[in-house]
Design a protein around this motif. Structure first.
Motif, PDB file in Angstrom:
ATOM      1  N   GLN A  31    -143.073  26.182  74.808  1.00 12.63           N
ATOM      2  CA  GLN A  31    -142.085  24.952  74.686  1.00 12.63           C
ATOM      3  C   GLN A  31    -140.768  25.833  75.045  1.00 12.63           C
ATOM      4  OE1 GLN A  31    -142.809  22.081  74.411  1.00 12.63           O
ATOM      5  NE2 GLN A  31    -140.861  21.187  74.269  1.00 12.63           N
ATOM      6  N   PRO A  32    -139.928  25.203  76.029  1.00 14.22           N
ATOM      7  CA  PRO A  32    -138.596  25.772  76.352  1.00 14.22           C
ATOM      8  C   PRO A  32    -137.692  25.678  75.308  1.00 14.22           C
ATOM      9  CG  PRO A  32    -139.210  24.486  78.153  1.00 14.22           C
ATOM     10  CD  PRO A  32    -140.149  24.089  77.031  1.00 14.22           C
ATOM     11  N   ASN A  39    -131.727  19.504  71.339  1.00 14.84           N
ATOM     12  CA  ASN A  39    -131.304  19.084  72.776  1.00 14.84           C
ATOM     13  C   ASN A  39    -130.543  17.848  72.916  1.00 14.84           C
ATOM     14  OD1 ASN A  39    -133.424  21.221  73.266  1.00 14.84           O
ATOM     15  ND2 ASN A  39    -134.954  19.740  73.087  1.00 14.84           N
ATOM     16  N   VAL A  49    -131.028  27.693  78.201  1.00 15.60           N
ATOM     17  CA  VAL A  49    -132.410  27.321  77.837  1.00 15.60           C
ATOM     18  C   VAL A  49    -133.131  28.479  78.082  1.00 15.60           C
ATOM     19  CG1 VAL A  49    -134.354  25.702  78.225  1.00 15.60           C
ATOM     20  CG2 VAL A  49    -132.143  24.936  78.300  1.00 15.60           C
ATOM     21  N   ARG A 178    -135.412  14.808  81.769  1.00 18.67           N
ATOM     22  CA  ARG A 178    -136.624  15.697  81.491  1.00 18.67           C
ATOM     23  C   ARG A 178    -136.762  16.760  82.459  1.00 18.67           C
ATOM     24  NH1 ARG A 178    -140.584  14.899  77.495  1.00 18.67           N
ATOM     25  NH2 ARG A 178    -140.201  12.627  77.453  1.00 18.67           N
ATOM     26  N   LYS A 263    -139.027  19.846  78.575  1.00 25.17           N
ATOM     27  CA  LYS A 263    -137.884  19.806  77.910  1.00 25.17           C
ATOM     28  C   LYS A 263    -137.133  18.417  78.116  1.00 25.17           C
ATOM     29  CE  LYS A 263    -133.689  22.327  76.542  1.00 25.17           C
ATOM     30  NZ  LYS A 263    -134.015  22.284  75.012  1.00 25.17           N
TER      31      LYS A 263
END
Length: 460
Positions: A31-32, A39, A49, A178, A263
């Motif tokens: 997961q970033p 975020n 990121v 996204r 993300k």
């Protein structure tokens, strides 16, 4: 047990294990991780990121056949109207399986502003970013023997991780975007029997996430092969994206069977909670999604959002979502008159259509003017479209936000699911469980017969 009996058993089990074990490289993506909590960025802001791409092959670190070469990483930005990735060089670091840093550097980005990402849409364009590390080193075209290894090589051995660090920046308008990160796939094609054995035979622009290995079976020739769960986001000839079969150049049409990490990035109005005269803003968001499996949970990797406004035109009609006060009937800004909306949400306060912020299915209520120290309670109501049925609650709440530095001042992941009603009746399709289990029963029966013969011979 005699050797005559033991040998057939060993052969059978070896064949069974060889059919299920594969030492080819495989990609996984964590997961970033961003530098801003949850975020949620303010307009004009940004964050770093970091995305970890890993070679999860089940082999020793020195196994050349399981090493990814010509590392190529990509990102699909689904809503560049709200957030973009900085086109400055990104930084990368490669870590050994024990998490010790092995190599590092920077890499330029290739930006495509009119790209297609099939899992999102085969007609709606997005921004595509690609970072290619190139050949293993300035003097090495191909890593074909472990004796060539040195710490500075730009390769990903089994168990190693490459971490890519980028910067994302807001586009000064509220809403969400996204970004999906993945291993980019080569577009080269080779028929069976003509797989490349020399890296020079592959066009330089198509040397993308490859490995050097022999194929399963007696043939000891080593070939250049593509990473099976890398992804080419769109092939016009097949009408979608592709991955590859294991140990093969055979393409597989897919929109979800590949390694990826996503993300979601939020943009909210500016605020300054630490100022002597602080300002506070609220962000309430979620997605309206097609609940294809009717389970009431949003699986973002395979389920689509409903509604999309792009370039001032509705590509797909949205679904109405309304923000209410604590009485669950009065619109939020009527119940709390000090609250206002920034553009473009001020055109229709408290009422949104899913997808109107440019991200399919997304809705975001962004409120300004909250009174210091005050607690606010909200509910979100969905108007279920005609001919659809809800798979989640149609009223979400209470959502409690506080205009203070401690907050909370954001509420995310408030999702609504819809699906077409189930047809009345249907066709009953019985499952023959015995037929499904037959291969396993036959195998166990064979083993049992061999064991019984061995016991009988021993007793004799």
């Amino acid at each position: 047990m005699s050797k005559k009996v033991f040998l057939p058993i060993l052969i059978i089990f070896s064949a069974f294990l060889l059919s299920t074990v594969n030492a080819a490289p495989s990609g996984t993506i964590d997961q970033p991780v961003g530098t801003v909590a949850d975020n949620v960025l303010v307009l004009g802001g940004g964050e770093e990121v970091t995305v970890a791409f890993r070679n999860s092959a089940g082999a020793t670190v020195d196994d050349v056949a399981s090493t990814i070469q010509y590392i190529t990483l990509a990102a699909a930005n689904l809503n560049p109207t709200r957030t973009i990735i900085d086109t400055a060089d990104a930084s990368w670091k490669i870590y050994k399986p024990d998490d010790l840093l092995r190599a590092s550097g920077t890499v330029p980005v290739l930006l495509e502003t009119n790209a297609i990402y099939s899992p999102y849409s085969t007609s709606q364009t997005i921004y595509m970013y690609t970072w290619s590390l190139g050949k293993p080193s300035a003097t090495l075209e191909a890593y074909t023997s472990s004796s060539q290894f040195s710490d500075d090589l730009k390769i990903l051995r089994p168990g190693e991780t490459i971490k890519l660090t980028i910067k994302v920046k807001c586009q000064n308008i509220v809403g969400d975007t996204r970004i999906w990160f993945f291993f980019r796939a080569t577009e080269a094609e080779y028929p069976s029997g003509s797989y490349p054995t020399d890296i020079a035979s592959i066009p330089s622009e198509e040397r993308v996430n490859l490995y050097y290995s022999k194929l399963p079976g007696p043939d000891q020739t080593r070939y250049w092969l593509p990473l099976h769960n890398s992804y080419d986001p769109y092939d016009q000839d097949i009408g979608t994206g592709h991955n590859f079969d294991q140990n093969s150049w055979v393409r597989g049409a897919t929109t979800h069977a590949f390694a990826k990490g996503g993300k979601l990035i939020h943009q909210k109005p500016e605020e300054d909670p630490q100022d002597p005269e602080p300002t506070f803003t609220f962000h309430i968001c979620g997605e309206k999604f097609e609940d294809s499996n009717r389970e009431g949970l949003y699986n973002v990797e395979v389920e689509h959002g409903i509604g999309l406004l792009s370039g001032g035109s509705w590509i797909e009609p949205g679904v109405t979502v309304i923000l209410l006060g604590p009485d669950m009937k009065t619109r939020a800004t009527e119940y709390y008159p000090e609250l206002k909306y920034p553009p473009p949400e001020d055109e229709h306060p408290d009422i949104l259509q899913s997808g109107e912020n440019g991200l399919r299915g997304s809705y975001c209520f962004n409120l300004i003017g909250a009174s210091k120290g005050k607690t606010y309670t909200f509910y979100i109501k969905e108007e279920v479209p005609v001919g659809r049925e809800a798979t989640t609650k149609t009223m979400i709440g209470p959502i409690t936000l506080i205009a203070s530095s401690d907050g909370p001042r954001e509420s995310i992941n408030n999702h609504f699911g819809n699906i077409a009603p189930k047809p009345v009746g249907g066709v009953y399709m019985p499952v023959n469980k015995l037929k499904m289990l037959m291969p396993y029963l036959a195998f166990m029966g064979l083993i049992s017969t061999i064991v019984l013969i061995a016991i009988k011979r021993r007793d004799n």
